[in-house]
Design a protein around this motif. Structure first.
Motif, mmCIF file in Angstrom:
data_model
loop_
_atom_site.group_PDB
_atom_site.id
_atom_site.type_symbol
_atom_site.label_atom_id
_atom_site.label_comp_id
_atom_site.label_asym_id
_atom_site.label_seq_id
_atom_site.Cartn_x
_atom_site.Cartn_y
_atom_site.Cartn_z
ATOM 1 N N ALA B 131 0.930 -0.866 -0.141
ATOM 2 C CA ALA B 131 -0.032 0.077 0.063
ATOM 3 C C ALA B 131 1.008 1.269 -0.022
ATOM 4 O O ALA B 131 0.512 2.159 -0.480
ATOM 5 C CB ALA B 131 -0.903 -0.116 1.337
ATOM 6 N N LEU B 132 2.077 1.235 0.653
ATOM 7 C CA LEU B 132 2.901 2.283 0.744
ATOM 8 C C LEU B 132 3.313 2.792 -0.735
ATOM 9 O O LEU B 132 3.458 4.134 -0.987
ATOM 10 C CB LEU B 132 4.182 1.999 1.559
ATOM 11 N N GLU B 133 3.273 1.764 -1.757
ATOM 12 C CA GLU B 133 3.834 2.048 -2.987
ATOM 13 C C GLU B 133 2.640 2.919 -3.653
ATOM 14 O O GLU B 133 3.004 3.366 -4.716
ATOM 15 C CB GLU B 133 4.296 0.844 -3.732
ATOM 16 N N LEU B 134 1.372 2.960 -3.257
ATOM 17 C CA LEU B 134 0.342 3.417 -3.893
ATOM 18 C C LEU B 134 0.131 4.909 -3.329
ATOM 19 O O LEU B 134 -0.769 5.521 -3.937
ATOM 20 C CB LEU B 134 -0.807 2.419 -3.998
ATOM 21 N N ILE B 135 0.697 5.289 -2.408
ATOM 22 C CA ILE B 135 0.633 6.679 -1.605
ATOM 23 C C ILE B 135 1.547 7.705 -2.619
ATOM 24 O O ILE B 135 2.839 7.312 -2.774
ATOM 25 C CB ILE B 135 0.918 6.789 -0.328
ATOM 26 N N ASP B 136 0.910 8.789 -2.979
ATOM 27 C CA ASP B 136 1.438 9.602 -3.900
ATOM 28 C C ASP B 136 1.601 10.976 -3.127
ATOM 29 O O ASP B 136 0.663 11.474 -2.670
ATOM 30 C CB ASP B 136 0.583 9.897 -5.042
#
Lengths: 169, 805, 290
Positions: B131-136
Motif C-alpha cells: 500500500a505504501l507504494e500506492l501513496i502519492d
C-alpha cells in the motif's frame, strides 16, 4: 493476487504444511504461520544472523530464503534444542559462561554453534570465530561467547564443564 | 521515611552473603536460550493489524499534498494516517532544547530523509508495504543543510522557520579562572577533533502494538520500551490523554543502549488504531528504518580543545568548544548527550579551571538519539588526546603525566570544576596496577623494536570516569528540568517464604532481575530460585524510571533493600509481640527472627512471620497493617538544581577505568589491528561481578566499533549512505579483542552496599584508548589522527600526507 | 522490508527453466541460493514479475574431476566447494578463495554458479574465474555454448548471459606443476566485500617466472586482469623489488576504481597494488615450495 503455493517441511521433527505466497520469507513462515517465534529477525538482509536456523543440517539465514525454497526440507530451530525441559549442552554452556545478555541474537548463535560442533567437536578459537563471524551480537563483545563454545564442545565431548562463570570461586 | 539501607555487604542480615557479590548465573538466561521470551514481535492479538510507515525520500521538502486513495482501495488495507490525523489527535512532540519539535508525521514539510509522512494498517506487513507504494506525495524540494558549520551561517535556510537561526542552543560555561589559567600557563595546546555519528543498533529493533479503546478512551501499548513509565508519560502528553489513561507494557527486549527510539512509532500506531476503530496495530521497525529513521544515531560533533599546562606537567585549565549537530529536531533526548560531559568534564584529573563553549545546531539529518555513555565518550576521546599531546611535548610518559594530574585518593568526595561530586576512587592505584599487568616497560621496548623495523606500533593509555546514577538535574541546563529519578519496587513474601518483587521495567539484557533476586535471597536467606521477579505495566508498577544513565543496579538496590527493610521492620514487631520482648531486642539474621544475643531461643522463620501477617491478624501488634509486603521508592540523596554557572552535583557515583591498548597500524592498508587490551576498573562493590565483566566486554566491543568501524555517512544532499548493515559496520567476533581485566573495589560512600553505576562501562574509555594508541603509532611520522572512526582510508590518507616533503 | 509480489515457478529441468526465461523475458529473474537476490527482494530493490527458482535442478550440483580441470555444477554451494576433498586436493586456490566469501551461513546457501552469474566486481569467485580463464557453460533455447571468463563479465552486475540463458556449469582449470598461488584482500571486516583484492598465480621454470596471472577485484566495474603487471615479472627471476614494481604497475594500469564510503578511488587503486605485491610474494613462495 499471486497464486499461493503449498509448502511441506519438517521442523524439529514435526511435519508442517502451509499455503503461502511465494514472496513470504522462511522466517516469516516459521514465526508467523507456524508460531515458532524462538527464531528472531534482526536485519532482514542476511547480515546479523539472528534468524539462523538449520536447513538439512546446515546453518542458514531464514530471512533471506523464501519459504517455498524450503519445501521438502528438514529444519531445526532453537525450539528443537532442549528436550524434556533439559537444556541442551550448548544452551547449558551459554548460561554457565554468560554467552548472552539481551538474548535476542542467541538463537542464531546456538544454531551456528550446533552446526560447527557437529562437524568439529574440538574447534580452535580461529575455527569458532570463522563459524560465528556472520553472527552479530551487540551486548557481549563475543568473549563470553567464545568461552561458551569452548565449554559446549567440552560438554558434548563428555568432559567436565569448565568452572561456571568467569571469576567464580 | 527513608529506612537505613545497608552500606556494605556486611550490613546485610546474613552471616555471609551467598548471592550478592558473587558471579551467580542469571535467572533470565534459561528462558532466553530456549527462545521462550516474549519479545514484542512474538506477540499477536485478535484482530491485530500490521503497520508500515512511508518515509520521506527528501531531507528537506515542502509537502503540497498526499493522495492515499489508491492505497485505501487495496484489499487488506484498513486504515491510513497522515500528518492531518496527527494534527487532529496529537500534539507536537516534546523536545529539549524546547521548541524544536514536530508531529509524529510530517504536516507542512519534511526536515530529514526518513521522516514519517504517512502510515498504513493492513492485514499483513506485506500488504501494508504494498500500500505504501500506492501513496502519492507531492513534495517540493527545499535547500538542504547537512553541514553543521553552514547551518550556522546567517543566510542558511532554516530547519524551523519560526526560529531566526538554526542554533538550538548556545552557552559558554566558565568555571574558575579559565582565562587566567591559560594566560599564566607555561604551555598551551590546542587541537581540533571530529567525531562522526555512531549509534546503538541493538540486534532487536523497536517494536510496538498499540490499541486505542474508543469507549474508555484509553491507549494500551505493548512494546520494546526501555522505560515504560516514561514512555507512557510522553504518550499521554502527545495524545492529550490523562496519564492514567495510557498503559505501557514493556516487553522483554533485545537490547537498547539508550538508542531504542520508537516514540514516533508508538504515536503512529496509536493514531492508526484510533482510525481503525480500535483494532490493535503492530509496527516492527525494520533495520533499514532503524538505521535511517530510528533511535540509532548519536554524537555528530566538531571539537576544538585547549589545555593549559605548567612545566611540571600540572594541567591548570581545559577549554572545550563543541559544535554538536543534533539533526532535524530536538526530540528523543539526543541533546542530553551534550550536557552530560559536564558530569565528568575534567575526567580523572584535578583541573581547577574549565570552559565548555557549547553550540547545538539543527541540520537536515535524522534527529540524534541517546547512546550508551550519553555523550562523554567523544568528550573523553578529546580530553585524552589533549593529555597525550601535552605529555609528548613535555617529554613525559603519558601514564606518568596522567598520574601527576590525578585527583589524589585522599581528596574524595571531590568536586570537579563543573560542579559534580565524585564519590570515591584511587586512580593512581588503578594506573599502577594497569602498567604492572601489561608489563608496560616490556611493551615500550617491543615498540622500540617494532619501530626500528618500520612498523607502526602504538600504545594507548587512558583513564576515564563513568558517571553513574544519572539525575535529571544533569540535563537541566538544556531544558530537562527536574531533580531526582525515583525507582520503586514492591516486595511481598508469601506464607511459605517465597518472595515476589515487582518492578516497572522489562528485561533488557543487563541482568537486573538477577541482581534483585540476589539481594532478596541474601536479605531473607532463601534460595535465589525462591525469588520471582515480575515486571509490571506503567499503570501498575510503583513510581519508577528503569534503566538509563548507568543507574539501575544502584537504584534497584536502594529500592529492593528499602522495601525489604520495611518488611523486616514489620517482622521484627510481630516477633517482638510473640516473644514478649521489645522490638529493638529482635533481629533478623540468616532468615530467622530471634531475640538478640540469646542462643538457641525461640525464633520465627521468614515464612512463619509472613504467614502471621497474612493469616493470623489476631497476633499482630495493634494498628499494624496486615500483609508481608512493602513498596519503596529510592532516589539519589542530596540532589539540587544547577547554580547560575550551570554547576551541579548530578551523577551520584564516579566509577573509573584505566585502559591500555597496543595496536599495529598497517602503513600500506591503513588497517588497525589490536594486539593487546588490558583493563583495570573500579565500580565500587560488584553486586554480580560476572554482570560487570559482561558489561565491560560488551562496551569494549562498542568502543572498537566507534573507534574503527561505525559511522553514519550522509552525502552532501542529505541522503544516508550507510542505510544497511552492509555499510554501517558493527564489530564481529573477528574485530573485538580479548581483554585482560582486573578490578579494584573502592565502595561508594553514597550508595546502598557501596555499588557504583557500571552499565555504560568501557564505551567511555575504549574509543579514547584506541585513538591514543593509533596516535602513538603515528608518532614517528609526525602526524595525528583527529577524526573518529579511524578508518583505513582516513589513516592511509594521513600517512600519504605525512610522506610528502 | 517485505518483497513485492511475484509469480513463482520451480522448473524441474534446465529445458523448462529456459522455456520459462523465454516466456517471461526481462520480467523474470533466476533464483538459485538467493543470498544476493533475496535481500534485494526484501528491500524491493529487485522487482521481478516472475521468480524462476532453479533450486530443484539437483543434477546441477556436482564437482567433477575432468583431467586438467574441475567442472562444477552451477548449483553446487560454495560450502560444498569449500569442503570438497577433491577441491582441497586438486585445487587449493579454489578452496582458499571460497573461504573468503562472506560467512559459512551464506556459503551454505550461496551457489558457485550464482556468484559468477551475479557478477559482483568486489566478489571473489568472478575474480577467480578471470584469473584462471574459467570456461562458463550456459544453456539457451539453441542449446549450450561456452563463454570464456574474459568475455563473461560486462559491467557491474551484468554478464554476457542472454535473457533466455542459464548458467549450468563452470570449468575450472587446474594449476600447472610449478605454479604457486595466492589470494589477498583487504576488507573493512572479515567476511565483507573487499575494498580491493588480488588473485595471483605464478609458474616457475628454472628459477624464472614462466607464467603469471593477476586478477583484481573490488577496483572496477568488473574483475580485471593486470596484463602490464604480469608482463613485468614474466621471464624474470622473481624478487621483492620485482613484486613491488608489479604492484605499482597493477595499481597504475587499472581504470578508475569505483569509490564508495569505505574507500576512495585513489585508495582502492593503491590497495590493488599492495594486494598484488603481497599476492605475488606469497604465490612465489608457494611456487618455490612445490
Amino acid at each position: 493476487m499471486t497464486a499461493k503455493r503449498d509448502v511441506s517441511l519438517t521442523v524439529n521433527g514435526v511435519a508442517y504444511s502451509a499455503s503461502v505466497e511465494p514472496r513470504m520469507t522462511l522466517v516469516d513462515l516459521l514465526r508467523g504461520e507456524l508460531g515458532l517465534t524462538g527464531t528472531h529477525v534482526g536485519c532482514e538482509h542476511g547480515v546479523c544472523g539472528a534468524c539462523t536456523i538449520l536447513l538439512n543440517g546446515q546453518a542458514v539465514r531464514s530471512c533471506i530464503m523464501l519459504a517455498v525454497q524450503a519445501d521438502g526440507a528438514e529444519l531445526m530451530t532453537v525450539e528443537g534444542l532442549s528436550e524434556d525441559g533439559q537444556l541442551h549442552p550448548i544452551q547449558q554452556a551459554f548460561v554457565g559462561q554468560r554467552g548472552l545478555q539481551c538474548g535476542f541474537c542467541t538463537p542464531g548463535f546456538l544454531m551456528s554453534v550446533y552446526e560447527l560442533l557437529q562437524h568439529n567437536p574440538a574447534p580452535g578459537d580461529d575455527e569458532i570465530k570463522e563459524a560465528l563471524g556472520g553472527e552479530l551480537c551487540r551486548c557481549t563483545g563475543y568473549q563470553s561467547i567464545l568461552r561458551s563454545v569452548r565449554d559446549a564442545a567440552a560438554r558434548l565431548r563428555g568432559e567436565v564443564p569448565a568452572a561456571a562463570t568467569e571469576g567464580e570461586a | 521515611m527513608t529506612p537505613d539501607l545497608p552500606k556494605s555487604l556486611s550490613d546485610l542480615p546474613v552471616t555471609a552473603p551467598k548471592w550478592v557479590g558473587k558471579p551467580v548465573n542469571r535467572i533470565e538466561d534459561p528462558m532466553l536460550v530456549t527462545g521462550r521470551v516474549e519479545f514484542i514481535d512474538n506477540l499477536t492479538m485478535p484482530g491485530m493489524l500490521h503497520c508500515a510507515i512511508l518515509h520521506s525520500p527528501y531531507p528537506h521538502a515542502k509537502i503540497n499534498g498526499i493522495d492515499v486513495t489508491a492505497a485505501e482501495s487495496l484489499p487488506g488495507v484498513v486504515a491510513i494516517v497522515t500528518g492531518e490525523d496527527a494534527e487532529r489527535w496529537s500534539r507536537v512532540g516534546y523536545t529539549s532544547p524546547e521548541g524544536w519539535g514536530t508531529h509524529c508525521m510530517a504536516t507542512d514539510k519534511v526536515r530529514f530523509a526518513g521522516e514519517p509522512v504517512a502510515a498504513v494498517a493492513a492485514v499483513s506487513r506485506y500488504v501494508a508495504e504494498d500500500a505504501l507504494e500506492l501513496i502519492d506525495v507531492d513534495y517540493e524540494p527545499l535547500p538542504v543543510i547537512v553541514d553543521a558549520h553552514a547551518a550556522l551561517e546567517p543566510d542558511s535556510p532554516r530547519i524551523f522557520e519560526e526560529h531566526d537561526s538554526n542554533v538550538m542552543y548556545q552557552r559558554d560555561f566558565k568555571w574558575g579562572d579559565v582565562d587566567g589559567a591559560f594566560a599564566a600557563a607555561d604551555h598551551t595546546y590546542t587541537e581540533r577533533f571530529r567525531w562522526h555519528r555512531v549509534g546503538a543498533n541493538p540486534i532487536e529493533t523497536f517494536g510496538v502494538i498499540s490499541q486505542w479503546n474508543p469507549i474508555s478512551e484509553t491507549l494500551t501499548c505493548h512494546g520494546s520500551f526501555q522505560t515504560p513509565a516514561f514512555m507512557a508519560l510522553g504518550r499521554a502528553a502527545m495524545h492529550r490523554l490523562p496519564t492514567n489513561k495510557v498503559r505501557a507494557i514493556g516487553q522483554p527486549h533485545g537490547g537498547s543502549f539508550g538508542g531504542k527510539g520508537g516514540g514516533r512509532g508508538i504515536d503512529i500506531t496509536a493514531l492508526l488504531s484510533r482510525k481503525a476503530g480500535g483494532q490493535p496495530v503492530k509496527w516492527i521497525e525494520d533495520r533499514l528504518e532503524y538505521l535511517s529513521a530510528g533511535g540509532g544515531q548519536a554524537w555528530d560533533r566538531f571539537y576544538e580543545a585547549s589545555l593549559a599546562v605548567n612545566d611540571d606537567g600540572t594541567v591548570t585549565g581545559l577549554r572545550v568548544k563543541l559544535l554538536d549537530d543534533l539533526g532535524a529536531t530536538g526530540e528523543g533526548f539526543g541533546a542530553t548527550g551534550a550536557a552530560k560531559p559536564m558530569a565528568s568534564f575534567t575526567g580523572c584529573y584535578a583541573i581547577p579551571n574549565a570552559e565548555y563553549d557549547l553550540t547545538i545546531v539543527a541540520t537536515n539529518k535524522l534527529p540524534a538519539s541517546p547512546y550508551r555513555g550519553m555523550g562523554p565518550p567523544p568528550h573523553n576521546f578529546v580530553l585524552e588526546q589533549m593529555m597525550d599531546i601535552a605529555a609528548r611535548d613535555l617529554g613525559v610518559d603519558p601514564a606518568e603525566f596522567r598520574c601527576r594530574n590525578f585527583i589524589p585518593s585522599d581528596q574524595f568526595p571531590y568536586t570537579i570544576a563543573s560542579g559534580n561530586e565524585y564519590d570515591s576512587g584511587d586512580y593512581d592505584a588503578a594506573m599502577k596496577k594497569l602498567l604492572e599487568m601489561a608489563d608496560y616497560d616490556a611493551l615500550r621496548a617491543e615498540q622500540e623494536q617494532a619501530r626500528s623495523e618500520g612498523r607502526l606500533r602504538g600504545i594507548g593509555i587512558v583513564s576515564t570516569i563513568e558517571p553513574g546514577v544519572f539525575d535529571w538535574n544533569a540535563y537541566a541546563v538544556i531544558g530537562q528540568k527536574g531533580v531526582g529519578v525515583p525507582e520503586g519496587v514492591s516486595v511481598s513474601i508469601g506464607n511459605t517464604g517465597k518472595i515476589i518483587v515487582r518492578v516497572g521495567f522489562p528485561l533488557e539484557g543487563q541482568g537486573q532481575y538477577t541482581v534483585a533476586a540476589q539481594l532478596l535471597a541474601d536479605y531473607f536467606a532463601v534460595d535465589i530460585g525462591d525469588v520471582e521477579v515480575v515486571a509490571q505495566d506503567s499503570l501498575s508498577a510503583p513510581t519508577n524510571f528503569g534503566p538509563g544513565g548507568s543507574r539501575l543496579a544502584v537504584a534497584l538496590t536502594g529500592a529492593v533493600l528499602g522495601a525489604a527493610g520495611k518488611i523486616r521492620d514489620k517482622f521484627v514487631r510481630v516477633a517482638a509481640k510473640l516473644f514478649e520482648v521489645q522490638p529493638e531486642d529482635i533481629e533478623l539474621m540468616d532468615g530467622k527472627l530471634r531475640v538478640r544475643g540469646v542462643a538457641g531461643g525461640a525464633q520465627l522463620t521468614v515464612g512463619q512471620a509472613a504467614g502471621i501477617l497474612i493469616h493470623r491478624t489476631d497476633l499482630l501488634p495493634d494498628g499494624m497493617e496486615p500483609g508481608a509486603e512493602a513498596t519503596f521508592v529510592w532516589s539519589s540523596p542530596d540532589r539540587v538544581p544547577p547554580d547560575d554557572d550551570g554547576r551541579v552535583k548530578s551523577y551520584l557515583t564516579a566509577a573509573y577505568a584505566c585502559h591500555l591498548v597496543v595496536v599495529d597500524v598497517d602503513p600500506e592498508t591503513g588497517k588497525t589491528e589490536i594486539l593487546k587490551y588490558v583493563i583495570v576498573d573500579d565500580c565500587g562493590t560488584r553486586l554480580n561481578p560476572a554482570n560487570v565483566e559482561g558489561m565491560i566486554d560488551g562496551a569494549v566491543a562498542q568502543g572498537v566499533g566507534a573507534a574503527l568501524l561505525e559511522e553514519y555517512v550522509y552525502d552532501e544532499d542529505g541522503q544516508l549512505l550507510t542505510g544497511t548493515f552492509m555499510d554501517y559496520l558493527l564489530p564481529t567476533i573477528h574485530e573485538v579483542p580479548a581483554t585482560e581485566k582486573a578490578a579494584l573495589v573502592t565502595p561508594s560512600p553514597f550508595t546502598p552496599l557501596g555499588a557504583k553505576g557500571a552499565g555504560e562501562s568501557a564505551i567511555h574509555t575504549t574509543p579514547a584508548a584506541i585513538m591514543c594508541a593509533i596516535n602513538d603509532a603515528l608518532l614517528p611520522l609526525a602526524t595525528r589522527a583527529t577524526e573518529v572512526p579511524a578508518t583505513p582510508n582516513r589513516l592511509w590518507t594521513l600517512l600519504q600526507a605525512a610522506k610528502q616533503p | 522490508m517485505k518483497p513485492a509480489q511475484f509469480d513463482y515457478a520451480d522448473p524441474r529441468s534446465v529445458e523448462d527453466a529456459v522455456a520459462l526465461l523465454q516466456q517471461h523475458g526481462a520480467d523474470a529473474k533466476i533464483l538459485a541460493g538467493g543470498q544476493s537476490l533475496v535481500p534485494l527482494l526484501n528491500m524491493r530493490l529487485a522487482r521481478p514479475a516472475v521468480i524462476i527458482d532453479v533450486g530443484k535442478l539437483r543434477d546441477l550440483d556436482y564437482i567433477r574431476d575432468d583431467g586438467d580441470a574441475l567442472v562444477i555444477g552451477a548449483l553446487t554451494t560454495q560450502r560444498s566447494v569449500e569442503r570438497s576433498e577433491l577441491v582441497a586436493r586438486e585445487h587449493p586456490l579454489l578452496a582458499a578463495t571460497t573461504r573468503y566469501i562472506a560467512h559459512p551461513q551464506i556459503r551454505n546457501r550461496g551457489t558457485f554458479g550464482g556468484s559468477i552469474a551475479h557478477a559482483d566486481p568486489a566478489a571473489e569467485c568472478p575474480a577467480l574465474a578471470v584469473a584462471l580463464d574459467m570456461q562458463i557453460t550456459v544453456v539457451g533455447p539453441g542449446g549450450a555454448r561456452v563463454i570464456a571468463a574474459a568475455d563473461f563479465f560486462v559491467t557491474y552486475l551484468t554478464t554476457s548471459l542472454e535473457q533466455d540463458e542459464i548458467l549450468t556449469d563452470v570449468r575450472v582449470p587446474k594449476l600447472t606443476p610449478g605454479t604457486g598461488w595466492s589470494i589477498q584482500e583487504v576488507a573493512r571486516r572479515h567476511g565483507d566485500f573487499a575494498m580491493a583484492g588480488a588473485i595471483c598465480t605464478l609458474t616457475l621454470e628454472r628459477g624464472r617466472c614462466a607464467a603469471a596471472r593477476i586478477a583484481l577485484f573490488g577496483v572496477g566495474a568488473v574483475p580485471v586482469r593486470a596484463p602490464e603487471a604480469e608482463q613485468t615479472i614474466i621471464g624474470q627471476e622473481p624478487n621483492a623489488a620485482l613484486f613491488e614494481e608489479a604492484g605499482a604497475r597493477a595499481s597504475a594500469e587499472i581504470s578508475e576504481p569505483l569509490a564508495d564510503i569505505h574507500g576512495s578511488s585513489e585508495f582502492r587503486r593503491h590497495l590493488a597494488g599492495v594486494m598484488t605485491q603481497r599476492a605475488l610474494t606469497e604465490a612465489f613462495s608457494r611456487a618455490e615450495a612445490r
